[in-house]
Design an enzyme around this catalytic site. Structure first.
Site, PDB file in Angstrom:
ATOM      1  N   GLY A  13       0.808  -1.209   0.000  1.00 46.54           N
ATOM      2  CA  GLY A  13       0.000   0.000   0.000  1.00 46.54           C
ATOM      3  C   GLY A  13       0.843   1.262   0.000  1.00 46.54           C
ATOM      4  O   GLY A  13       2.072   1.217   0.101  1.00 46.54           O
ATOM      5  N   VAL A  14       0.172   2.391  -0.067  1.00 46.84           N
ATOM      6  CA  VAL A  14       0.872   3.663  -0.200  1.00 46.84           C
ATOM      7  C   VAL A  14       1.660   4.014   1.069  1.00 46.84           C
ATOM      8  O   VAL A  14       2.776   4.544   0.983  1.00 46.84           O
ATOM      9  CB  VAL A  14      -0.115   4.791  -0.573  1.00 46.84           C
ATOM     10  CG1 VAL A  14      -1.177   4.987   0.486  1.00 46.84           C
ATOM     11  CG2 VAL A  14       0.616   6.100  -0.846  1.00 46.84           C
ATOM     12  N   SER A  16       3.091   2.130   3.640  1.00 47.69           N
ATOM     13  CA  SER A  16       4.338   1.393   3.873  1.00 47.69           C
ATOM     14  C   SER A  16       5.351   1.672   2.769  1.00 47.69           C
ATOM     15  O   SER A  16       6.569   1.704   3.021  1.00 47.69           O
ATOM     16  CB  SER A  16       4.053  -0.108   3.991  1.00 47.69           C
ATOM     17  OG  SER A  16       3.433  -0.612   2.822  1.00 47.69           O
ATOM     18  N   MET A  35       4.702  -9.519   5.024  1.00 51.19           N
ATOM     19  CA  MET A  35       4.331 -10.528   6.011  1.00 51.19           C
ATOM     20  C   MET A  35       3.134 -11.320   5.488  1.00 51.19           C
ATOM     21  O   MET A  35       2.027 -10.795   5.393  1.00 51.19           O
ATOM     22  CB  MET A  35       3.998  -9.861   7.343  1.00 51.19           C
ATOM     23  CG  MET A  35       5.098  -8.964   7.867  1.00 51.19           C
ATOM     24  SD  MET A  35       4.629  -8.066   9.360  1.00 51.19           S
ATOM     25  CE  MET A  35       4.645  -9.416  10.549  1.00 51.19           C
ATOM     26  N   CYS A 107      -2.718  -7.525  16.345  1.00 53.87           N
ATOM     27  CA  CYS A 107      -1.682  -7.705  15.326  1.00 53.87           C
ATOM     28  C   CYS A 107      -0.466  -6.829  15.627  1.00 53.87           C
ATOM     29  O   CYS A 107       0.679  -7.278  15.516  1.00 53.87           O
ATOM     30  CB  CYS A 107      -2.250  -7.384  13.950  1.00 53.87           C
ATOM     31  SG  CYS A 107      -1.099  -7.671  12.593  1.00 53.87           S
ATOM     32  N   CYS A 206      -8.223  -6.972   7.759  1.00 48.19           N
ATOM     33  CA  CYS A 206      -7.488  -7.338   6.554  1.00 48.19           C
ATOM     34  C   CYS A 206      -7.706  -8.783   6.162  1.00 48.19           C
ATOM     35  O   CYS A 206      -7.614  -9.127   4.983  1.00 48.19           O
ATOM     36  CB  CYS A 206      -5.994  -7.061   6.744  1.00 48.19           C
ATOM     37  SG  CYS A 206      -5.194  -8.134   7.965  1.00 48.19           S
TER      38      CYS A 206
END
Length: 365
Positions: A13-14, A16, A35, A107, A206
């Site tokens: 994604g943008v 990270s 991951m 998480c 997610c």
């Protein structure tokens, strides 16, 4: 360990992507790691398996591509076992207990800033980094690390970071905390990858790409989908519900029964398989009890400590006072809060400073 080497969790994604780009620009030796967390073996929609968020197949390829464009090594690593044990199993168990879980917090605690940090050390890295919108500082006076809210207030993610410890914070970087808006971040991504720059924000859960959490619970062994009674706060039976996991405190729509007036979920009785309903006034609570508490800028507090608290990610912080209570804390709000939900996090602030938080267990008026 090399204190200029950093492992960045890459979701494709943008956020990270820009985190990795910024750290390399700052002179760090950056390693990108995707991951591999979850793949629902029961999900039949091939498009969702390929395109559905950070756990999808396309996320791996996007992360691999941008790492090549940035000029950093890339690894895809398997974290499925720890993710299932600490996030997915917890998610299912919470609903079976009549609670509403927050998997992002689990998480962060067990996977991104525990398992990934251990893997980073094996790679000789001193830091892990993510695309979270938050700021980490070191307070010279207290000799403790602190977390402050992001400069991009509307994107701030400190609510989900209250569980971080001093030992973890010493090895975490969050380079997006000083950006003023998501638009600034997208503009940087657009310099080298238009496709990534245009990606929408990731969904809340997610590992459920079709957004059907009830279906996910049913497919993965949840037992709390059996019919039971809707009851009033005085115990009168009002109708039948379709399984306690379908309901959360504060809910009005989707009850499947009409009562002639607005009725809200005010509690879940797991022992008797009942969903308790009441009017709008019954949804408000002044006192909240929480356990599994963690504090960041200090280890303890004096009873009556004044601060602000959020009872959910999207809530406004409200004035309150903290008191010790058995194995946790009691929080007394200045103004009653709507739909305090067992299983969710209550998170404390002093202005922009993240103080800590805990898990809501019960509440009362």
């Amino acid at each position: 360990m090399n204190n200029k080497r950093v492992v960045v969790g890459m979701s494709g994604g943008v956020d990270s992507t820009v985190a990795a780009y910024e750290l390399k620009r700052m002179g760090y030796e950056v390693i990108g790691v995707n991951m591999r967390l979850w793949q629902d073996p029961y999900l039949e929609d091939a498009h969702l398996m390929h395109e559905g968020g950070c756990c999808s197949l396309s996320a791996v390829e996007d992360a691999r591509r941008v790492c090549a464009q940035i000029g950093i090594p890339f690894y895809a690593l398997d974290f499925k076992a720890v993710f299932k044990e600490t996030v997915v199993d917890y998610f299912i168990d919470s609903y079976e207990k009549g609670e509403t879980p927050n998997p992002c917090i689990a998480c962060n605690k067990f996977v991104k800033f525990d398992a990934l940090l251990e893997k980073a050390k094996q790679l000789g890295a001193y830091y892990v980094a993510t695309g979270h919108y938050a700021k980490i500082d070191f307070n010279e006076a207290s000799q403790r690390y602190e977390i402050h809210q992001s400069d991009a207030v509307e994107k701030d993610q400190t609510y989900a970071l209250y569980n971080l410890t001093q030992a973890q914070l010493a090895h975490i970087l969050m380079p997006l905390g000083s950006f003023k808006s998501k638009d600034e971040v997208r503009a940087i991504a657009a310099q080298f990858d238009i496709q990534i720059a245009g990606k929408s924000d990731s969904q809340e859960i997610c590992f459920i790409p079709d957004d059907d959490y009830v279906g996910f619970l049913s497919r993965n062994g949840n037992s709390e989908m059996r019919e039971g009674d809707f009851v009033s706060t005085s115990g009168d039976v009002l109708g039948k519900h379709q399984g306690i996991a379908r309901y959360t405190v504060g809910q009005r729509k989707g009850l499947g029964v009409t009562f002639g007036k607005p009725m809200y979920v005010v509690g879940i009785d797991v022992v008797n398989n009942r969903v308790i309903l009441g009017d709008n006034e019954a949804v408000f609570s002044e006192t909240v009890y929480a356990d599994t508490v963690n504090f960041i800028p200090f280890e303890d507090f004096k009873d009556g400590y004044a601060c602000q608290a959020k009872i959910r990610y999207s809530a406004q912080a409200a004035s309150c006072k903290l008191y010790h209570h058995k194995q946790g804390i009691k929080v007394v709000f200045e103004m009653p809060q709507r739909a305090v939900t067992p299983g969710q996090a209550i998170v404390f602030y002093d202005d922009t400073l993240l103080i800590g938080g805990g898990t809501i267990r019960k509440h009362k008026k």
